[in-house]
Design a protein around this motif. Structure first.
Motif, PDB file in Angstrom:
ATOM      1  N   MET A 166       0.818  -1.201   0.000  1.00  0.00           N
ATOM      2  CA  MET A 166       0.000   0.000   0.000  1.00  0.00           C
ATOM      3  C   MET A 166       0.857   1.259   0.000  1.00  0.00           C
ATOM      4  SD  MET A 166      -2.558   1.424   2.958  1.00  0.00           S
ATOM      5  CE  MET A 166      -1.138   1.897   3.960  1.00  0.00           C
ATOM      6  N   SER A 167       1.882   1.283   0.886  1.00  0.00           N
ATOM      7  CA  SER A 167       2.709   2.475   0.996  1.00  0.00           C
ATOM      8  C   SER A 167       3.471   2.753  -0.283  1.00  0.00           C
ATOM      9  CB  SER A 167       3.683   2.331   2.168  1.00  0.00           C
ATOM     10  OG  SER A 167       2.974   2.192   3.382  1.00  0.00           O
ATOM     11  N   GLY A 168       3.911   1.677  -0.953  1.00  0.00           N
ATOM     12  CA  GLY A 168       4.628   1.849  -2.209  1.00  0.00           C
ATOM     13  C   GLY A 168       3.758   2.489  -3.261  1.00  0.00           C
ATOM     14  N   ALA A 180       6.500  13.953   3.240  1.00  0.00           N
ATOM     15  CA  ALA A 180       6.606  14.326   4.654  1.00  0.00           C
ATOM     16  C   ALA A 180       5.231  14.310   5.320  1.00  0.00           C
ATOM     17  CB  ALA A 180       7.250  15.699   4.774  1.00  0.00           C
ATOM     18  N   ILE A 181       4.221  14.828   4.621  1.00  0.00           N
ATOM     19  CA  ILE A 181       2.855  14.828   5.167  1.00  0.00           C
ATOM     20  C   ILE A 181       2.366  13.393   5.354  1.00  0.00           C
ATOM     21  CG2 ILE A 181       0.454  15.436   4.664  1.00  0.00           C
ATOM     22  CD1 ILE A 181       1.559  17.906   3.180  1.00  0.00           C
ATOM     23  N   PHE A 182       2.631  12.546   4.364  1.00  0.00           N
ATOM     24  CA  PHE A 182       2.230  11.140   4.436  1.00  0.00           C
ATOM     25  C   PHE A 182       2.913  10.455   5.616  1.00  0.00           C
ATOM     26  CE2 PHE A 182       2.417   6.743   2.317  1.00  0.00           C
ATOM     27  CZ  PHE A 182       1.159   6.399   2.793  1.00  0.00           C
ATOM     28  N   HIS A 183       4.191  10.750   5.819  1.00  0.00           N
ATOM     29  CA  HIS A 183       4.947  10.174   6.931  1.00  0.00           C
ATOM     30  C   HIS A 183       4.322  10.567   8.265  1.00  0.00           C
ATOM     31  CE1 HIS A 183       8.310   9.127   9.568  1.00  0.00           C
ATOM     32  NE2 HIS A 183       8.250  10.364  10.041  1.00  0.00           N
ATOM     33  N   HIS A 184       4.004  11.850   8.436  1.00  0.00           N
ATOM     34  CA  HIS A 184       3.405  12.307   9.692  1.00  0.00           C
ATOM     35  C   HIS A 184       2.023  11.699   9.904  1.00  0.00           C
ATOM     36  CE1 HIS A 184       6.649  14.938  10.676  1.00  0.00           C
ATOM     37  NE2 HIS A 184       6.493  15.708   9.612  1.00  0.00           N
ATOM     38  N   LEU A 185       1.288  11.488   8.822  1.00  0.00           N
ATOM     39  CA  LEU A 185      -0.029  10.860   8.921  1.00  0.00           C
ATOM     40  C   LEU A 185       0.100   9.429   9.434  1.00  0.00           C
ATOM     41  CD1 LEU A 185      -3.093  10.982   8.355  1.00  0.00           C
ATOM     42  CD2 LEU A 185      -2.608  10.175   6.037  1.00  0.00           C
ATOM     43  N   LEU A 186       1.068   8.696   8.919  1.00  0.00           N
ATOM     44  CA  LEU A 186       1.282   7.324   9.370  1.00  0.00           C
ATOM     45  C   LEU A 186       1.794   7.277  10.807  1.00  0.00           C
ATOM     46  CD1 LEU A 186       2.854   5.755   6.144  1.00  0.00           C
ATOM     47  CD2 LEU A 186       0.550   5.421   7.038  1.00  0.00           C
ATOM     48  N   GLU A 187       2.637   8.250  11.168  1.00  0.00           N
ATOM     49  CA  GLU A 187       3.113   8.318  12.555  1.00  0.00           C
ATOM     50  C   GLU A 187       1.937   8.542  13.509  1.00  0.00           C
ATOM     51  OE1 GLU A 187       6.460   8.276  14.065  1.00  0.00           O
ATOM     52  OE2 GLU A 187       6.567   7.056  12.239  1.00  0.00           O
ATOM     53  N   LEU A 197       6.555   3.103   6.140  1.00  0.00           N
ATOM     54  CA  LEU A 197       7.447   3.822   5.229  1.00  0.00           C
ATOM     55  C   LEU A 197       8.913   3.471   5.476  1.00  0.00           C
ATOM     56  CD1 LEU A 197       6.129   7.475   4.776  1.00  0.00           C
ATOM     57  CD2 LEU A 197       6.070   5.580   3.176  1.00  0.00           C
ATOM     58  N   GLY A 198       9.223   3.104   6.720  1.00  0.00           N
ATOM     59  CA  GLY A 198      10.602   2.782   7.045  1.00  0.00           C
ATOM     60  C   GLY A 198      11.099   1.503   6.401  1.00  0.00           C
ATOM     61  N   THR A 199      10.195   0.688   5.902  1.00  0.00           N
ATOM     62  CA  THR A 199      10.586  -0.587   5.289  1.00  0.00           C
ATOM     63  C   THR A 199      10.675  -0.521   3.769  1.00  0.00           C
ATOM     64  OG1 THR A 199       8.294  -1.367   5.118  1.00  0.00           O
ATOM     65  CG2 THR A 199       9.454  -1.782   7.191  1.00  0.00           C
ATOM     66  N   ILE A 200      10.360   0.654   3.216  1.00  0.00           N
ATOM     67  CA  ILE A 200      10.316   0.790   1.754  1.00  0.00           C
ATOM     68  C   ILE A 200      11.563   1.507   1.253  1.00  0.00           C
ATOM     69  CG2 ILE A 200       9.055   1.805  -0.190  1.00  0.00           C
ATOM     70  CD1 ILE A 200       6.530   1.586   1.463  1.00  0.00           C
ATOM     71  N   LYS A 201      12.215   0.919   0.266  1.00  0.00           N
ATOM     72  CA  LYS A 201      13.367   1.564  -0.360  1.00  0.00           C
ATOM     73  C   LYS A 201      12.861   2.522  -1.437  1.00  0.00           C
ATOM     74  CE  LYS A 201      16.704  -2.162   0.430  1.00  0.00           C
ATOM     75  NZ  LYS A 201      17.656  -3.116  -0.214  1.00  0.00           N
ATOM     76  N   TRP A 202      12.958   3.787  -1.140  1.00  0.00           N
ATOM     77  CA  TRP A 202      12.436   4.804  -2.058  1.00  0.00           C
ATOM     78  C   TRP A 202      13.244   6.071  -1.901  1.00  0.00           C
ATOM     79  CZ3 TRP A 202       9.878   9.602  -1.333  1.00  0.00           C
ATOM     80  CH2 TRP A 202       9.230  10.105  -2.474  1.00  0.00           C
ATOM     81  N   LYS A 203      13.761   6.581  -2.992  1.00  0.00           N
ATOM     82  CA  LYS A 203      14.538   7.820  -2.948  1.00  0.00           C
ATOM     83  C   LYS A 203      13.717   8.969  -3.505  1.00  0.00           C
ATOM     84  CE  LYS A 203      19.212   5.883  -3.299  1.00  0.00           C
ATOM     85  NZ  LYS A 203      20.483   5.885  -4.081  1.00  0.00           N
ATOM     86  N   PRO A 204      13.551  10.013  -2.723  1.00  0.00           N
ATOM     87  CA  PRO A 204      12.807  11.171  -3.242  1.00  0.00           C
ATOM     88  C   PRO A 204      13.599  11.849  -4.344  1.00  0.00           C
ATOM     89  CG  PRO A 204      13.835  11.725  -1.163  1.00  0.00           C
ATOM     90  CD  PRO A 204      14.053  10.251  -1.367  1.00  0.00           C
TER      91      PRO A 204
END
Length: 283
Positions: A1-3, A28-35, A48-55
């Motif tokens: 889902m996060s990907g 960043a907004i998505f990260h705070h929402l999940l937190e 999000l911490g488990t997904i390899k993704w480079k902005p």
């Protein structure tokens, strides 16, 4: 889902690649929402911490092609009053504040007569107290699209002093004489006392570019946005030899950000550096 969510925030509604800064902000907004979801025990952990993704990398340096020289800036400012019946003449002084004082557009929008020291001759002074960014009515305390807020990167009630040259002093004195101020002391307002929207003053700016520039210049990045006047101001100060710490103080930036953002706009630095290297090689 996060990907899938990260893929979704990386494109616009039209399906095109979104700007790097937009993607990073949404992430960043998505990260705070999940937190927040973790805090509320909806999720056991933030996925999000488990997904390899480079902005995507954001462009932080100012493009030198956007920076006007003093002659071009004056031509643009002189063209602004020729746009429309009343809007252009009311906005010239606002654009002049962005260029001569290096103000951000939202800072110029909240400038009040009490913030200005405008002597009959010589340099004046602006003491900034607030900015007036444009938002959405749902997210402002007043329910209006514009409301006064503290300065960017500044604590509440902290001010910023900016000496202003005689050219801007004269423009502001003429503006106040011709149009007065709003009830709350604001210098720049519509004929009905409201604040100009970003779309309104951007339209005037584009029309002024068409009047002042050649067709090739209009189609180029040169002063494409009103904000580019601020870039021109800070670049001019740095190239004039004003210490970076003083420029940063007047602009409301840190020296680190200033050096990084305007590194490509410093004329003559390459020749100076090359000369130093050449002298070292000949020793």
């Amino acid at each position: 889902m996060s990907g899938r969510a990260l893929d979704a925030i990386s494109v616009t509604f039209a399906g095109e690649e979104a700007a790097a800064n937009t993607v990073r902000r949404k992430r960043a907004i998505f990260h705070h929402l999940l937190e927040r979801a973790v805090e509320q025990k909806v999720f056991a952990f933030n996925p999000l911490g488990t997904i390899k993704w480079k902005p995507p990398k954001a462009v932080t340096a100012v493009d030198p092609r956007t920076v006007v020289n003093p002659t071009q800036a004056k031509e643009l400012l002189n063209a602004v009053p020729r746009v429309g019946r009343t809007r252009g003449v009311r906005l010239k002084a606002m654009f002049a504040c962005i260029y001569y004082a290096g103000l951000r557009p939202e800072e110029a929008a909240d400038l009040r007569v009490k913030n200005c020291t405008l002597p009959e001759s010589g340099w004046g002074l602006i003491v900034l107290e607030k900015a007036r960014p444009q938002g959405t009515k749902r997210w402002t305390n007043s329910g209006e699209t514009h409301e006064s807020r503290s300065l960017k990167h500044r604590a509440k009630k902290e001010t910023r002093e900016i000496p202003i040259p005689p050219a801007l002093v004269a423009i502001l004195r003429d503006h106040i004489k011709a149009y007065g101020t709003a009830e709350d002391g604001r210098l720049f307002r519509t004929s009905r006392g409201g604040s100009y929207s970003s779309s309104a003053y951007s339209y005037v700016w584009q029309e002024a570019r068409a009047l002042a520039f050649t067709e090739a210049q209009v189609n180029s990045p040169l002063a494409a946005r009103p904000y580019d006047l601020r870039h021109a101001a800070l670049s001019l100060w740095l190239n004039a030899g004003v210490p970076a710490a003083e420029v940063a103080l007047r602009a409301g930036n840190s020296v680190e950000i200033l050096n990084r953002v305007y590194a490509k706009c410093l004329d003559g630095q390459r020749e100076t550096i090359n000369g130093k290297i050449n002298n070292a090689l000949e020793e």
